[in-house]
Scaffold this motif. Structure first.
Motif, PDB file in Angstrom:
ATOM      1  N   MET A 170       0.844  -1.189   0.000  1.00 20.04           N
ATOM      2  CA  MET A 170       0.000   0.000   0.000  1.00 20.04           C
ATOM      3  C   MET A 170       0.882   1.243   0.000  1.00 20.04           C
ATOM      4  SD  MET A 170      -2.911   1.246   2.747  1.00 20.04           S
ATOM      5  CE  MET A 170      -3.727  -0.346   2.783  1.00 20.04           C
ATOM      6  N   ASN A 171       0.607   2.202  -0.907  1.00 20.80           N
ATOM      7  CA  ASN A 171       1.410   3.412  -0.976  1.00 20.80           C
ATOM      8  C   ASN A 171       0.980   4.398   0.098  1.00 20.80           C
ATOM      9  OD1 ASN A 171      -0.243   5.855  -2.262  1.00 20.80           O
ATOM     10  ND2 ASN A 171      -0.999   3.912  -3.066  1.00 20.80           N
ATOM     11  N   SER A 172       1.755   5.469   0.241  1.00 22.79           N
ATOM     12  CA  SER A 172       1.539   6.401   1.341  1.00 22.79           C
ATOM     13  C   SER A 172       0.204   7.128   1.240  1.00 22.79           C
ATOM     14  CB  SER A 172       2.692   7.413   1.376  1.00 22.79           C
ATOM     15  OG  SER A 172       2.558   8.290   2.471  1.00 22.79           O
ATOM     16  N   PHE A 173      -0.184   7.550   0.044  1.00 24.97           N
ATOM     17  CA  PHE A 173      -1.456   8.247  -0.120  1.00 24.97           C
ATOM     18  C   PHE A 173      -2.624   7.337   0.223  1.00 24.97           C
ATOM     19  CE2 PHE A 173      -4.754   9.849  -3.298  1.00 24.97           C
ATOM     20  CZ  PHE A 173      -5.262  10.787  -2.405  1.00 24.97           C
ATOM     21  N   GLN A 174      -2.557   6.097  -0.234  1.00 22.47           N
ATOM     22  CA  GLN A 174      -3.599   5.129   0.073  1.00 22.47           C
ATOM     23  C   GLN A 174      -3.674   4.876   1.578  1.00 22.47           C
ATOM     24  OE1 GLN A 174      -3.262   1.629  -2.323  1.00 22.47           O
ATOM     25  NE2 GLN A 174      -4.796   0.498  -1.176  1.00 22.47           N
ATOM     26  N   GLU A 175      -2.537   4.822   2.223  1.00 22.36           N
ATOM     27  CA  GLU A 175      -2.499   4.624   3.676  1.00 22.36           C
ATOM     28  C   GLU A 175      -3.180   5.779   4.401  1.00 22.36           C
ATOM     29  OE1 GLU A 175       1.571   4.147   4.672  1.00 22.36           O
ATOM     30  OE2 GLU A 175       1.630   2.010   4.161  1.00 22.36           O
ATOM     31  N   LYS A 176      -2.974   7.000   3.899  1.00 27.40           N
ATOM     32  CA  LYS A 176      -3.615   8.158   4.525  1.00 27.40           C
ATOM     33  C   LYS A 176      -5.139   8.058   4.439  1.00 27.40           C
ATOM     34  CE  LYS A 176       0.058  10.495   5.698  1.00 27.40           C
ATOM     35  NZ  LYS A 176       0.383  10.733   7.115  1.00 27.40           N
ATOM     36  N   ILE A 177      -5.642   7.651   3.277  1.00 29.94           N
ATOM     37  CA  ILE A 177      -7.084   7.492   3.131  1.00 29.94           C
ATOM     38  C   ILE A 177      -7.591   6.409   4.079  1.00 29.94           C
ATOM     39  CG2 ILE A 177      -8.946   6.917   1.546  1.00 29.94           C
ATOM     40  CD1 ILE A 177      -7.207   7.893  -0.739  1.00 29.94           C
ATOM     41  N   ALA A 178      -6.878   5.278   4.133  1.00 28.73           N
ATOM     42  CA  ALA A 178      -7.298   4.170   4.986  1.00 28.73           C
ATOM     43  C   ALA A 178      -7.308   4.575   6.460  1.00 28.73           C
ATOM     44  CB  ALA A 178      -6.381   2.968   4.767  1.00 28.73           C
ATOM     45  N   ALA A 179      -6.274   5.302   6.891  1.00 28.01           N
ATOM     46  CA  ALA A 179      -6.209   5.737   8.284  1.00 28.01           C
ATOM     47  C   ALA A 179      -7.352   6.687   8.611  1.00 28.01           C
ATOM     48  CB  ALA A 179      -4.861   6.407   8.554  1.00 28.01           C
ATOM     49  N   TRP A 180      -7.672   7.556   7.690  1.00 15.13           N
ATOM     50  CA  TRP A 180      -8.754   8.517   7.900  1.00 15.13           C
ATOM     51  C   TRP A 180     -10.106   7.812   7.975  1.00 15.13           C
ATOM     52  CZ3 TRP A 180     -12.540  10.626   4.348  1.00 15.13           C
ATOM     53  CH2 TRP A 180     -13.179  11.782   4.822  1.00 15.13           C
ATOM     54  N   LEU A 181     -10.335   6.835   7.114  1.00 11.73           N
ATOM     55  CA  LEU A 181     -11.613   6.116   7.105  1.00 11.73           C
ATOM     56  C   LEU A 181     -11.793   5.227   8.332  1.00 11.73           C
ATOM     57  CD1 LEU A 181     -11.830   5.022   3.348  1.00 11.73           C
ATOM     58  CD2 LEU A 181     -13.231   6.755   4.485  1.00 11.73           C
ATOM     59  N   SER A 182     -10.696   4.816   8.959  1.00 12.89           N
ATOM     60  CA  SER A 182     -10.794   3.899  10.096  1.00 12.89           C
ATOM     61  C   SER A 182     -10.540   4.587  11.437  1.00 12.89           C
ATOM     62  CB  SER A 182      -9.813   2.734   9.919  1.00 12.89           C
ATOM     63  OG  SER A 182      -8.486   3.203   9.793  1.00 12.89           O
ATOM     64  N   ARG A 183     -10.525   5.917  11.452  1.00 10.74           N
ATOM     65  CA  ARG A 183     -10.274   6.635  12.704  1.00 10.74           C
ATOM     66  C   ARG A 183     -11.428   6.423  13.692  1.00 10.74           C
ATOM     67  NH1 ARG A 183     -12.691   9.738   9.113  1.00 10.74           N
ATOM     68  NH2 ARG A 183     -13.932  11.579   9.672  1.00 10.74           N
ATOM     69  N   ALA A 184     -11.172   6.653  14.966  1.00 13.91           N
ATOM     70  CA  ALA A 184     -12.203   6.513  15.994  1.00 13.91           C
ATOM     71  C   ALA A 184     -13.332   7.502  15.724  1.00 13.91           C
ATOM     72  CB  ALA A 184     -11.602   6.757  17.370  1.00 13.91           C
ATOM     73  N   SER A 185     -14.571   7.036  15.795  1.00 15.94           N
ATOM     74  CA  SER A 185     -15.723   7.856  15.415  1.00 15.94           C
ATOM     75  C   SER A 185     -16.910   7.552  16.324  1.00 15.94           C
ATOM     76  CB  SER A 185     -16.120   7.575  13.957  1.00 15.94           C
ATOM     77  OG  SER A 185     -15.036   7.783  13.074  1.00 15.94           O
ATOM     78  N   PRO A 186     -17.886   8.463  16.368  1.00 16.62           N
ATOM     79  CA  PRO A 186     -19.108   8.195  17.134  1.00 16.62           C
ATOM     80  C   PRO A 186     -19.887   7.023  16.551  1.00 16.62           C
ATOM     81  CG  PRO A 186     -18.905  10.532  16.581  1.00 16.62           C
ATOM     82  CD  PRO A 186     -17.865   9.811  15.794  1.00 16.62           C
ATOM     83  N   ASP A 187     -20.861   6.555  17.309  1.00 15.07           N
ATOM     84  CA  ASP A 187     -21.650   5.412  16.856  1.00 15.07           C
ATOM     85  C   ASP A 187     -22.488   5.725  15.626  1.00 15.07           C
ATOM     86  OD1 ASP A 187     -20.661   3.774  18.775  1.00 15.07           O
ATOM     87  OD2 ASP A 187     -22.427   3.841  20.079  1.00 15.07           O
ATOM     88  N   ARG A 188     -22.866   6.978  15.452  1.00 15.36           N
ATOM     89  CA  ARG A 188     -23.661   7.333  14.273  1.00 15.36           C
ATOM     90  C   ARG A 188     -23.509   8.801  13.955  1.00 15.36           C
ATOM     91  NH1 ARG A 188     -29.680   7.906  16.550  1.00 15.36           N
ATOM     92  NH2 ARG A 188     -29.289   7.618  18.776  1.00 15.36           N
ATOM     93  N   SER A 189     -23.665   9.104  12.673  1.00 11.07           N
ATOM     94  CA  SER A 189     -23.508  10.486  12.233  1.00 11.07           C
ATOM     95  C   SER A 189     -24.086  10.650  10.838  1.00 11.07           C
ATOM     96  CB  SER A 189     -22.026  10.882  12.229  1.00 11.07           C
ATOM     97  OG  SER A 189     -21.858  12.217  11.807  1.00 11.07           O
ATOM     98  N   ILE A 190     -24.561  11.861  10.541  1.00 12.75           N
ATOM     99  CA  ILE A 190     -24.999  12.244   9.199  1.00 12.75           C
ATOM    100  C   ILE A 190     -24.239  13.498   8.803  1.00 12.75           C
ATOM    101  CG2 ILE A 190     -26.923  13.034   7.777  1.00 12.75           C
ATOM    102  CD1 ILE A 190     -28.799  11.391   9.470  1.00 12.75           C
ATOM    103  N   ASN A 191     -23.673  13.508   7.621  1.00  8.77           N
ATOM    104  CA  ASN A 191     -22.893  14.640   7.156  1.00  8.77           C
ATOM    105  C   ASN A 191     -23.463  15.155   5.838  1.00  8.77           C
ATOM    106  OD1 ASN A 191     -20.931  16.566   6.694  1.00  8.77           O
ATOM    107  ND2 ASN A 191     -19.349  15.121   6.096  1.00  8.77           N
TER     108      ASN A 191
END
Length: 357
Positions: free
Chosen positions: A1-22
């Motif tokens: 996995m390249n660095s840019f892809q890793e950044k996207i993956a880390a962002w998508l898997s960050r700690a988050s609330p149980d639910r949200s609408i954006n």
């Protein structure tokens, strides 16, 4: 996995609330996710990507996608993250091709990446709507997430077919015959969106497990996209919330106008919790013979130079640029991307942790 892809993956898997609408700032898209009432982990991922780049000949792209990790298999959440980050990275890499080729190449690369991680013992569904400068939207689908066409007082139409025993071969059960990460033999469904469609809804099975007639009534009578998103999320909970429930709502006609706007060199990402912008500083893509003749081959794990900056009150801190090792596979293209990444919480996201039955 390249660095840019890793950044996207880390962002998508960050700690988050149980639910949200954006309600995504800048594009007419609503992204929502809910862990549900019976699961301890949210293995759904829902996000939108916008690429605006003069360096790539003005080939702008908007992609909205959901991925649902297969809970009965290994590391469902990780597989969903990898599927979506790989899919988005490949869409950014294959800007030299038409949308059909680009879509096929992106989901093929996602399949390879998830298979390398889970060896066929884990995977994810993936459903996406893609629009580019040609203004002919496409639906990409694999698994049992779904895409519905709808509009105010218009007939609701499902545009996708599940890759399940029940729908694919007329059998029984929800076991999937196809998913991202299955390895060889994958045949994704790629089709155009009918020209008359106003709105699209992408849903995971935690949403569309409810009675079809009820889901259709909600979509056809909602005054706006956010209302449709909120009502479907509430309905899933009222029906017991047995699974993670995620959706993406799109105003297709407004997106077709949005794709024409902007001259910046940048990549924008949204999920149901926030917004990330990657300012494209340099984009030198080698459109070599291998890529032109075999666009479905996975892109190279590219050398990516990055300047990373997190939004902080005291200012930005820049990390040193790093080069990843170049792949030696002859079929994989070379590319060199420089990025400055900024992460912030979207002012339009609506987050809550309390349960409602």
């Amino acid at each position: 996995m390249n660095s840019f892809q890793e950044k996207i993956a880390a962002w998508l898997s960050r700690a988050s609330p149980d639910r949200s609408i954006n309600q995504c700032f800048g594009i007419p898209v609503i992204l929502a996710t809910d862990i549900g009432l019976q699961r301890s982990e949210n293995q759904d991922r829902v996000a939108a990507l916008r690429i605006r780049s003069k360096a790539s000949g003005g080939r702008r792209l908007i992609a909205v996608a959901v991925a649902d990790g297969m809970g009965g298999m290994r590391d469902g959440g990780r597989c969903a993250t990898l599927a979506l980050s790989s899919f988005f990275y490949a869409l950014a890499s294959y800007r030299g091709h038409d949308l059909q080729q680009r879509a096929a190449a992106a989901i093929a690369y996602a399949n390879v990446e998830v298979f390398k991680f889970a060896n066929g013992k884990g995977g994810a569904t993936l459903s996406s709507v893609l629009l580019d400068h040609d203004l002919r939207p496409l639906v990409v689908n694999l698994g049992d997430s779904r895409v519905y066409a709808f509009g105010r007082d218009a007939k609701v139409e499902r545009l996708t077919r599940d890759d399940s025993f029940a729908e694919a071969v007329g059998g029984h059960g929800r076991e999937l015959l196809q998913f991202v990460g299955m390895g060889e033999g994958m045949r994704p469904h790629i089709q155009p969106v009918p020209a008359t469609v106003r709105n699209l809804a992408i849903t995971t099975d935690g949403i569309h497990f409810v009675e079809a007639a009820t889901l259709e009534r909600i979509l056809s009578h909602a005054n706006e996209l956010k209302s449709a998103s909120e009502r479907l999320a509430a309905l899933a909970r009222w029906c017991g919330g047995p699974d993670n429930a995620s959706s993406a709502m799109l105003d297709v006609q407004s997106l077709l106008q949005e794709i024409r706007r902007g001259e910046e060199d940048e990549i924008d990402l949204w999920d149901s919790f926030g917004y990330l912008t990657s300012i494209l500083i340099k984009d030198d893509i080698n459109r070599g013979e291998n890529r032109a003749t075999n666009p479905s081959a996975p892109p190279q794990t590219a050398a990516v130079h990055e300047e990373n900056s997190l939004s902080r009150p005291e200012g930005k801190e820049k990390a040193a640029s790093k080069k990843s090792k170049k792949s030696r596979k002859p079929v994989e293209p070379k590319e060199n991307i420089q990025l400055e990444i900024q992460i912030e919480r979207s002012p339009n996201s609506d987050e809550t942790d309390e349960d409602s039955g």
